[in-house]
Motif scaffolding. Structure first.
Motif, PDB file in Angstrom:
ATOM      1  N   LYS A   1       1.248   4.175  -2.940  1.00 11.72           N
ATOM      2  CA  LYS A   1       1.119   5.605  -2.637  1.00 11.72           C
ATOM      3  C   LYS A   1       2.318   6.389  -3.168  1.00 11.72           C
ATOM      4  O   LYS A   1       2.154   7.479  -3.714  1.00 11.72           O
ATOM      5  CB  LYS A   1       0.979   5.826  -1.132  1.00 11.72           C
ATOM      6  CG  LYS A   1      -0.345   5.367  -0.582  1.00 11.72           C
ATOM      7  CD  LYS A   1      -0.371   5.490   0.935  1.00 11.72           C
ATOM      8  CE  LYS A   1      -1.590   4.801   1.498  1.00 11.72           C
ATOM      9  NZ  LYS A   1      -1.589   4.778   2.956  1.00 11.72           N
TER      10      LYS A   1
ATOM     11  N   ALA B   1       0.830  -1.202   0.000  1.00 14.72           N
ATOM     12  CA  ALA B   1       0.000   0.000   0.000  1.00 14.72           C
ATOM     13  C   ALA B   1       0.868   1.258   0.000  1.00 14.72           C
ATOM     14  O   ALA B   1       0.585   2.213  -0.728  1.00 14.72           O
ATOM     15  CB  ALA B   1      -0.927   0.003   1.209  1.00 14.72           C
ATOM     16  N   THR B   2       1.926   1.252   0.778  1.00 11.35           N
ATOM     17  CA  THR B   2       2.824   2.401   0.808  1.00 11.35           C
ATOM     18  C   THR B   2       3.555   2.542  -0.522  1.00 11.35           C
ATOM     19  O   THR B   2       3.748   3.662  -1.010  1.00 11.35           O
ATOM     20  CB  THR B   2       3.838   2.256   1.954  1.00 11.35           C
ATOM     21  OG1 THR B   2       3.128   2.073   3.172  1.00 11.35           O
ATOM     22  CG2 THR B   2       4.722   3.483   2.069  1.00 11.35           C
TER      23      THR B   2
ATOM     24  N   VAL C   1       1.969   6.690  -6.928  1.00  7.96           N
ATOM     25  CA  VAL C   1       0.925   7.659  -7.287  1.00  7.96           C
ATOM     26  C   VAL C   1       1.419   9.087  -7.068  1.00  7.96           C
ATOM     27  O   VAL C   1       1.211   9.967  -7.914  1.00  7.96           O
ATOM     28  CB  VAL C   1      -0.373   7.384  -6.491  1.00  7.96           C
ATOM     29  CG1 VAL C   1      -1.362   8.523  -6.627  1.00  7.96           C
ATOM     30  CG2 VAL C   1      -1.004   6.079  -6.942  1.00  7.96           C
ATOM     31  N   ILE C   2       2.083   9.326  -5.952  1.00 15.35           N
ATOM     32  CA  ILE C   2       2.633  10.661  -5.685  1.00 15.35           C
ATOM     33  C   ILE C   2       3.646  11.043  -6.755  1.00 15.35           C
ATOM     34  O   ILE C   2       3.636  12.170  -7.268  1.00 15.35           O
ATOM     35  CB  ILE C   2       3.259  10.719  -4.276  1.00 15.35           C
ATOM     36  CG1 ILE C   2       2.159  10.666  -3.215  1.00 15.35           C
ATOM     37  CG2 ILE C   2       4.126  11.957  -4.104  1.00 15.35           C
ATOM     38  CD1 ILE C   2       2.666  10.452  -1.816  1.00 15.35           C
TER      39      ILE C   2
END
Length: 116
Positions: free
Chosen positions: A71, A67-68, A74-75
């Motif tokens: 993220k 999940a990290t 995506v960032i």
């Protein structure tokens, strides 16, 4: 986590920080608005690339958190798409408001957009 992997992660983050520092110095040292925008956009985008690669490796191998990792990806994708587009919009707005480079440009493609 192995020591080699930790060194690789630290190197990527350090490279990102060095690019960010170079972008900051470029903003201070460049002569006009458009050169400053080039320094702030291109170099800081490269700085984000180094930090994101380091953060991605850290999240995958140290945190074991998909999940990290998602993220971070995506960032990075958002920064890589919005940073150049935003800089282009700012440059076009500055040109439209009468701000011109200090030196005469060889090719002035924005002039035709504003019928000058």
């Amino acid at each position: 986590m192995t020591m080699t992997l930790r060194i690789i992660i630290d190197v990527f983050i350090a490279i990102g920080a060095i690019f960010a520092l170079a972008g900051t110095i470029g903003i201070i040292k460049m002569p006009d608005t458009f050169c400053r925008m080039q320094a702030s956009t291109c170099i800081t985008t490269m700085g984000v690339l180094g930090v994101c690669i380091g953060a991605l490796l850290y999240s995958i191998f140290e945190l074991h958190s998909p999940a990290t990792a998602v993220k971070v990806v995506v960032i990075a994708a958002l920064i890589f798409t919005t940073n150049p587009v935003g800089a282009h919009a700012l440059a076009k707005g500055a040109y439209q408001n009468g701000i011109r480079p200090e030196k005469r440009m060889v090719v002035d493609e924005l002039r035709r957009d504003f019928d000058e």
